[in-house]
Design an enzyme around this catalytic site. Sequence first.
Site, mmCIF file in Angstrom:
data_model
loop_
_atom_site.group_PDB
_atom_site.id
_atom_site.type_symbol
_atom_site.label_atom_id
_atom_site.label_comp_id
_atom_site.label_asym_id
_atom_site.label_seq_id
_atom_site.Cartn_x
_atom_site.Cartn_y
_atom_site.Cartn_z
ATOM 1 N N CYS A 41 43.908 37.288 43.103
ATOM 2 C CA CYS A 41 42.828 36.763 42.260
ATOM 3 C C CYS A 41 41.817 37.845 41.889
ATOM 4 O O CYS A 41 40.843 37.570 41.194
ATOM 5 C CB CYS A 41 42.110 35.624 42.983
ATOM 6 S SG CYS A 41 43.145 34.167 43.232
ATOM 7 N N ASP A 43 39.802 39.905 43.993
ATOM 8 C CA ASP A 43 38.847 40.362 45.010
ATOM 9 C C ASP A 43 39.287 39.873 46.377
ATOM 10 O O ASP A 43 39.761 38.747 46.531
ATOM 11 C CB ASP A 43 37.440 39.807 44.728
ATOM 12 C CG ASP A 43 36.867 40.329 43.421
ATOM 13 O OD1 ASP A 43 36.718 41.554 43.294
ATOM 14 O OD2 ASP A 43 36.577 39.508 42.535
ATOM 15 N N CYS A 68 35.824 45.103 42.633
ATOM 16 C CA CYS A 68 35.058 45.876 41.661
ATOM 17 C C CYS A 68 33.817 46.499 42.287
ATOM 18 O O CYS A 68 33.569 46.384 43.490
ATOM 19 C CB CYS A 68 34.652 44.975 40.503
ATOM 20 S SG CYS A 68 33.583 43.616 41.018
ATOM 21 N N CYS A 112 30.747 37.813 43.714
ATOM 22 C CA CYS A 112 30.913 38.854 44.728
ATOM 23 C C CYS A 112 29.948 38.644 45.897
ATOM 24 O O CYS A 112 30.292 38.879 47.053
ATOM 25 C CB CYS A 112 30.684 40.233 44.107
ATOM 26 S SG CYS A 112 31.919 40.685 42.858
#
Length: 306
Positions: A41, A43, A68, A112
């Site tokens: 997916c 992460d 990222c 995140c």
Amino acid sequence: MWEYTDKVLDLFYNPKNQGTLEDTGEAGVKIATGEVGSIACGDALRLHLKIEVEQDKILDARFQTFGCTSAIASSEALVELVKGLTLDDALKVTNKEIADYLGGLPEAKMHCSVMGQEALEAAIYNYRGIELDAHEDDDEGALICSCFGITENKIRRVVLENQLTTAEDVTNYVKAGGGCGSCLATIDDIIESVQKEAATAKTVNNTSNSINTTGESIAPRPLTNVQKIALIQKVLDEEVRPVLIADGGDVELYDVDGDIIKVILQGACGSCSSSTATLKIAIEARLRERVSPNIVVESVGSPVRK
């Protein structure tokens, strides 16, 4: 190109806490690990905590992150925030605090910070032997976003904790709806439901705390320990247990230690893979609304009865 703060870029280019923590057999110290996300997916985060057992305190932490710039910076920020905290205090760290530590994140990258919060909870729950919600489709159809495996409980939680108002917000925070988009209408319905529940709870609290029998406004008084326990039991009996019993489960109040509420999950709730979600969404969130925003609910095993 995303606009990142200087703090985000600094932690991304110069991380100090990447890596693992190994159990070296040091007396009085345990290593706990929590993992969330999926490389498929985009992460994934594995968090390692070095815990002083007697003090229930995080001595050190490390992370392994696939993702990222925002994912790596959020992981670094998380580690810096939780070092030196007790486990109970660490559980109070929110994804908003992670984002604030970074000076903010682009809206589309807020997931995140949520991933960091979830990895922390996963590590602590693993250490305490509390089952985590596997976020799998269950018999009640709790899976809302099949593209990213996001359940209704997770969506409700992120909406409540971050006061989200649109399906786009939810996508930014947990990716739900960011794939095929077929679940966006359902997400809108969940947001509306959460908002109605929050508004109802707020109205009840404001009425009970600010008006006396003569109709005069008064300042709310702190609850005594006896009053607190009585209110907790009342909320469990009147607002939580009927919902759980309807699904074949139940909950029993076991102990109250300050803001730490220990309960015993029974019936279907005791063996369900979503027991952690039950603790956080059905019980802890309700007690935080009705009793104290600092409450943390923990599950204990059923004691041996003689």
